[in-house]
Design a protein around this motif. Structure first.
Motif, PDB file in Angstrom:
ATOM      1  N   LYS A  74       0.844  -1.189   0.000  1.00 28.17           N
ATOM      2  CA  LYS A  74       0.000   0.000   0.000  1.00 28.17           C
ATOM      3  C   LYS A  74       0.883   1.243   0.000  1.00 28.17           C
ATOM      4  O   LYS A  74       1.900   1.279   0.675  1.00 28.17           O
ATOM      5  N   GLY A  75       0.459   2.225  -0.747  1.00 28.09           N
ATOM      6  CA  GLY A  75       1.251   3.446  -0.839  1.00 28.09           C
ATOM      7  C   GLY A  75       2.249   3.435  -1.976  1.00 28.09           C
ATOM      8  O   GLY A  75       2.953   4.415  -2.183  1.00 28.09           O
ATOM      9  N   THR A  76       2.323   2.306  -2.705  1.00 30.34           N
ATOM     10  CA  THR A  76       3.211   2.229  -3.867  1.00 30.34           C
ATOM     11  C   THR A  76       2.376   2.066  -5.127  1.00 30.34           C
ATOM     12  O   THR A  76       1.247   1.578  -5.093  1.00 30.34           O
ATOM     13  N   LYS A  77       2.932   2.484  -6.256  1.00 31.39           N
ATOM     14  CA  LYS A  77       2.227   2.387  -7.529  1.00 31.39           C
ATOM     15  C   LYS A  77       2.272   0.951  -8.049  1.00 31.39           C
ATOM     16  O   LYS A  77       3.112   0.153  -7.641  1.00 31.39           O
ATOM     17  N   LYS A  78       1.366   0.646  -8.973  1.00 29.51           N
ATOM     18  CA  LYS A  78       1.429  -0.647  -9.648  1.00 29.51           C
ATOM     19  C   LYS A  78       2.799  -0.786 -10.298  1.00 29.51           C
ATOM     20  O   LYS A  78       3.281   0.166 -10.927  1.00 29.51           O
ATOM     21  N   PRO A  79       3.436  -1.929 -10.185  1.00 32.19           N
ATOM     22  CA  PRO A  79       4.772  -2.098 -10.777  1.00 32.19           C
ATOM     23  C   PRO A  79       4.755  -2.059 -12.308  1.00 32.19           C
ATOM     24  O   PRO A  79       5.760  -1.746 -12.931  1.00 32.19           O
ATOM     25  N   PHE A  80       3.599  -2.396 -12.895  1.00 28.79           N
ATOM     26  CA  PHE A  80       3.428  -2.335 -14.353  1.00 28.79           C
ATOM     27  C   PHE A  80       1.936  -2.416 -14.651  1.00 28.79           C
ATOM     28  O   PHE A  80       1.119  -2.659 -13.759  1.00 28.79           O
ATOM     29  N   GLU A  81       1.576  -2.207 -15.888  1.00 31.75           N
ATOM     30  CA  GLU A  81       0.181  -2.298 -16.305  1.00 31.75           C
ATOM     31  C   GLU A  81      -0.074  -3.636 -16.986  1.00 31.75           C
ATOM     32  O   GLU A  81       0.771  -4.139 -17.720  1.00 31.75           O
ATOM     33  N   SER A  82      -1.237  -4.228 -16.725  1.00 33.52           N
ATOM     34  CA  SER A  82      -1.606  -5.491 -17.352  1.00 33.52           C
ATOM     35  C   SER A  82      -3.118  -5.657 -17.298  1.00 33.52           C
ATOM     36  O   SER A  82      -3.747  -5.362 -16.278  1.00 33.52           O
ATOM     37  N   ASN A  83      -3.699  -6.132 -18.399  1.00 35.98           N
ATOM     38  CA  ASN A  83      -5.132  -6.395 -18.448  1.00 35.98           C
ATOM     39  C   ASN A  83      -5.478  -7.789 -17.928  1.00 35.98           C
ATOM     40  O   ASN A  83      -6.628  -8.093 -17.641  1.00 35.98           O
ATOM     41  N   LYS A  84      -4.466  -8.650 -17.834  1.00 38.41           N
ATOM     42  CA  LYS A  84      -4.705 -10.034 -17.424  1.00 38.41           C
ATOM     43  C   LYS A  84      -4.495 -10.264 -15.930  1.00 38.41           C
ATOM     44  O   LYS A  84      -5.140 -11.120 -15.332  1.00 38.41           O
ATOM     45  N   ALA A  85      -3.587  -9.510 -15.330  1.00 41.72           N
ATOM     46  CA  ALA A  85      -3.280  -9.711 -13.912  1.00 41.72           C
ATOM     47  C   ALA A  85      -4.243  -8.930 -13.022  1.00 41.72           C
ATOM     48  O   ALA A  85      -4.778  -7.890 -13.418  1.00 41.72           O
ATOM     49  N   VAL A  86      -4.456  -9.450 -11.824  1.00 42.75           N
ATOM     50  CA  VAL A  86      -5.226  -8.750 -10.795  1.00 42.75           C
ATOM     51  C   VAL A  86      -4.230  -8.147  -9.808  1.00 42.75           C
ATOM     52  O   VAL A  86      -3.373  -8.864  -9.278  1.00 42.75           O
ATOM     53  N   PHE A  87      -4.317  -6.843  -9.581  1.00 41.71           N
ATOM     54  CA  PHE A  87      -3.391  -6.151  -8.692  1.00 41.71           C
ATOM     55  C   PHE A  87      -4.024  -5.998  -7.303  1.00 41.71           C
ATOM     56  O   PHE A  87      -5.190  -5.600  -7.184  1.00 41.71           O
ATOM     57  N   VAL A  88      -3.246  -6.297  -6.280  1.00 48.92           N
ATOM     58  CA  VAL A  88      -3.742  -6.237  -4.901  1.00 48.92           C
ATOM     59  C   VAL A  88      -2.753  -5.461  -4.058  1.00 48.92           C
ATOM     60  O   VAL A  88      -1.567  -5.807  -4.008  1.00 48.92           O
ATOM     61  N   GLU A  89      -3.251  -4.421  -3.388  1.00 48.68           N
ATOM     62  CA  GLU A  89      -2.401  -3.672  -2.467  1.00 48.68           C
ATOM     63  C   GLU A  89      -2.418  -4.372  -1.110  1.00 48.68           C
ATOM     64  O   GLU A  89      -3.483  -4.695  -0.580  1.00 48.68           O
ATOM     65  N   VAL A  90      -1.232  -4.621  -0.581  1.00 48.48           N
ATOM     66  CA  VAL A  90      -1.125  -5.352   0.679  1.00 48.48           C
ATOM     67  C   VAL A  90      -0.441  -4.485   1.736  1.00 48.48           C
ATOM     68  O   VAL A  90       0.335  -3.596   1.395  1.00 48.48           O
ATOM     69  N   PRO A  91      -0.730  -4.704   3.030  1.00 46.19           N
ATOM     70  CA  PRO A  91      -1.527  -5.795   3.585  1.00 46.19           C
ATOM     71  C   PRO A  91      -3.027  -5.497   3.559  1.00 46.19           C
ATOM     72  O   PRO A  91      -3.445  -4.347   3.611  1.00 46.19           O
ATOM     73  N   ILE A  92      -3.824  -6.550   3.517  1.00 49.91           N
ATOM     74  CA  ILE A  92      -5.268  -6.450   3.508  1.00 49.91           C
ATOM     75  C   ILE A  92      -5.777  -6.245   4.937  1.00 49.91           C
ATOM     76  O   ILE A  92      -5.258  -6.836   5.878  1.00 49.91           O
ATOM     77  N   GLU A  93      -6.826  -5.439   5.073  1.00 53.16           N
ATOM     78  CA  GLU A  93      -7.426  -5.216   6.394  1.00 53.16           C
ATOM     79  C   GLU A  93      -8.834  -5.796   6.495  1.00 53.16           C
ATOM     80  O   GLU A  93      -9.286  -6.143   7.579  1.00 53.16           O
ATOM     81  N   ARG A  94      -9.535  -5.897   5.355  1.00 53.61           N
ATOM     82  CA  ARG A  94     -10.906  -6.405   5.348  1.00 53.61           C
ATOM     83  C   ARG A  94     -11.038  -7.436   4.235  1.00 53.61           C
ATOM     84  O   ARG A  94     -10.724  -7.142   3.077  1.00 53.61           O
ATOM     85  N   GLY A 179     -14.039  -2.801  -8.669  1.00 59.48           N
ATOM     86  CA  GLY A 179     -12.749  -2.361  -8.127  1.00 59.48           C
ATOM     87  C   GLY A 179     -12.270  -3.166  -6.942  1.00 59.48           C
ATOM     88  O   GLY A 179     -11.177  -2.921  -6.418  1.00 59.48           O
ATOM     89  N   ILE A 180     -13.067  -4.149  -6.504  1.00 58.70           N
ATOM     90  CA  ILE A 180     -12.638  -5.017  -5.398  1.00 58.70           C
ATOM     91  C   ILE A 180     -11.892  -6.208  -5.994  1.00 58.70           C
ATOM     92  O   ILE A 180     -12.457  -6.965  -6.778  1.00 58.70           O
ATOM     93  N   PRO A 181     -10.622  -6.398  -5.639  1.00 58.47           N
ATOM     94  CA  PRO A 181      -9.867  -7.523  -6.210  1.00 58.47           C
ATOM     95  C   PRO A 181     -10.432  -8.873  -5.762  1.00 58.47           C
ATOM     96  O   PRO A 181     -10.814  -9.034  -4.604  1.00 58.47           O
ATOM     97  N   VAL A 182     -10.495  -9.810  -6.697  1.00 58.16           N
ATOM     98  CA  VAL A 182     -10.941 -11.165  -6.404  1.00 58.16           C
ATOM     99  C   VAL A 182      -9.837 -12.135  -6.809  1.00 58.16           C
ATOM    100  O   VAL A 182      -9.308 -12.051  -7.920  1.00 58.16           O
ATOM    101  N   VAL A 183      -9.478 -13.033  -5.914  1.00 66.63           N
ATOM    102  CA  VAL A 183      -8.475 -14.056  -6.218  1.00 66.63           C
ATOM    103  C   VAL A 183      -9.100 -15.424  -5.963  1.00 66.63           C
ATOM    104  O   VAL A 183      -9.993 -15.566  -5.126  1.00 66.63           O
ATOM    105  N   MET A 184      -8.634 -16.434  -6.692  1.00 73.48           N
ATOM    106  CA  MET A 184      -9.221 -17.773  -6.595  1.00 73.48           C
ATOM    107  C   MET A 184      -8.293 -18.727  -5.859  1.00 73.48           C
ATOM    108  O   MET A 184      -7.103 -18.826  -6.178  1.00 73.48           O
ATOM    109  N   ASN A 185      -8.865 -19.428  -4.885  1.00 76.35           N
ATOM    110  CA  ASN A 185      -8.122 -20.422  -4.122  1.00 76.35           C
ATOM    111  C   ASN A 185      -8.320 -21.786  -4.774  1.00 76.35           C
ATOM    112  O   ASN A 185      -9.437 -22.292  -4.841  1.00 76.35           O
TER     113      ASN A 185
END
Length: 379
Positions: A74-94, A179-185
């Motif tokens: 959190k507080g840092t920019k995306k390292p790169f742009e991509s339409n395929k990847a899901v970007f998540v700012e960490v650490p998560i609080e909720r 805008g809420i990131p979703v990841v699959m387990n």
């Protein structure tokens, strides 16, 4: 004078950059610790210094492409742009999770307080998380894993951990678009019991809990491997039947399934251990009876609570020697306060306990003081 101003500007710029880099470095060290994957085949985690890349290669059966998640502090920019990847700012609080198997992972990482929503909370058995549900800290998000997207949006989680057995992700895609990131387990796709448990590292990465996850996993791995070594010392391997009838079909675990792996590591002789299948095998009652009528043990007999109830479902079960000898065991008798099955919630995270249960059943002389955690004999 102008030269002095230029020098001071340069110094200020240098100090600012140095301060910014130092803060970013601190964030990186704190939330992007390296992770090593030993058993999980469907999970790849790579550390790239300023960000972490996670690939879920088998999120569901016959998946064509890996899913890519990019974690950056959190507080840092995306390292790169991509339409395929899901970007998540960490650490998560909720966080919102959608499978009961995620609950023990959060609890072992001391993160249950971060959980804000779950679909059909009656499935959750853990006393810790049930207390949070009773206090209203964890909201009901729907029935039978059907997510109510409106409630999800109201909760505003920073991450949703989903799963899919078929590749249908329509509901998750809708949440992702807000805008809420979703990841699959994809832990349930793992064939090795320790591979399933190792997915605690996947959950930990979103919270900066990599060190804790490694500690938990290594303890489970140690207990599991010690149990395997213990079972290897016996000379007699009892024969085992598993599964039960559903309508007119008996489903037995395939030889490459995680259930068969437990039976092998417990040093038993499973009748279908040589079949090259990771899921279940559909068989007729007659073929199962012909092969396994004289099995010493029947481990995994379904949700019947007694031998009489089992016989009521199919009177032909009484033909098996294990039924006659009262050596039939089920893992579905222990339930939570609302009827959730403890085995399906905690079992994937604690394969060491499942293995010890089976060893205790198959070789009672090895674990004389052991109290089975999941499996119980039908009376």
């Amino acid at each position: 004078m102008r030269s002095v101003f230029v020098i001071l500007s340069f110094v200020f710029f240098f100090v600012s950059c140095k301060k910014e880099n130092k803060e970013t470095d601190q964030l990186t060290v704190m939330y992007l610790a390296p992770q090593n994957i030993e058993y999980a085949k469907g999970l790849v985690i790579q550390n790239h210094g300023t960000y972490k890349e996670i690939k879920v290669t088998t999120p569901w059966p016959d998946a064509n492409d890996a899913l890519t998640y990019i974690l950056h502090p959190k507080g840092t920019k995306k390292p790169f742009e991509s339409n395929k990847a899901v970007f998540v700012e960490v650490p998560i609080e909720r966080i919102v999770v959608t499978s009961t198997t995620d609950i023990p992972m959060l609890e072992y990482l001391n993160l249950e307080q971060k959980l804000v929503g779950f679909p059909y909370t009656n499935y959750i058995s853990s006393e810790k998380t049930r207390a949070l549900i009773d206090k209203g800290a964890v909201k009901e998000l729907g029935k039978e894993y059907n997510l109510n997207t409106e409630v999800v949006l109201e909760l505003a989680p920073e991450l949703v951990i989903g799963f899919s057995s078929s590749g249908d992700t329509k509901t998750y895609d809708l949440i992702q678009k807000t805008g809420i990131p979703v990841v699959m387990n994809g832990s349930w796709m793992e064939e090795h019991p320790l591979g399933r448990a190792e997915w605690i590292k996947f959950v930990a990465a979103f919270f900066g809990k990599e060190t804790k996850a490694e500690e938990v996993f290594q303890n489970i791995k140690k207990d599991y491997t010690e149990a395997v070594t213990l079972a290897k010392n016996v000379t007699h391997a009892p024969t085992v039947l598993s599964g039960n009838m559903f309508k007119d079909v008996w489903h037995v675990p395939g030889g490459n399934s995680y259930v068969a792996k437990f039976l092998k590591d417990a040093n038993t002789k499973y009748f279908w251990e040589n079949t090259q299948k990771t899921g279940s095998i559909a068989l007729s009652f007659e073929s199962v009876l012909e092969k396994a009528q004289n099995a010493d043990l029947w481990i995994g007999s379904g949700n019947s609570k007694s031998l009489s109830e089992l016989k009521e479902k199919n009177h032909q079960y009484a033909f098996f020697e294990a039924f006659k000898n009262k050596t039939v065991y089920s893992s579905t008798l222990k339930m939570g306060a609302k009827g959730g099955l403890i085995y399906y919630e905690l079992g994937p995270m604690r394969p060491d306990l499942i293995l010890k249960d089976i060893i205790h059943i198959a070789h009672p002389e090895l674990l004389t003081d052991y109290e089975p955690y999941f499996f119980e004999k039908l009376n």
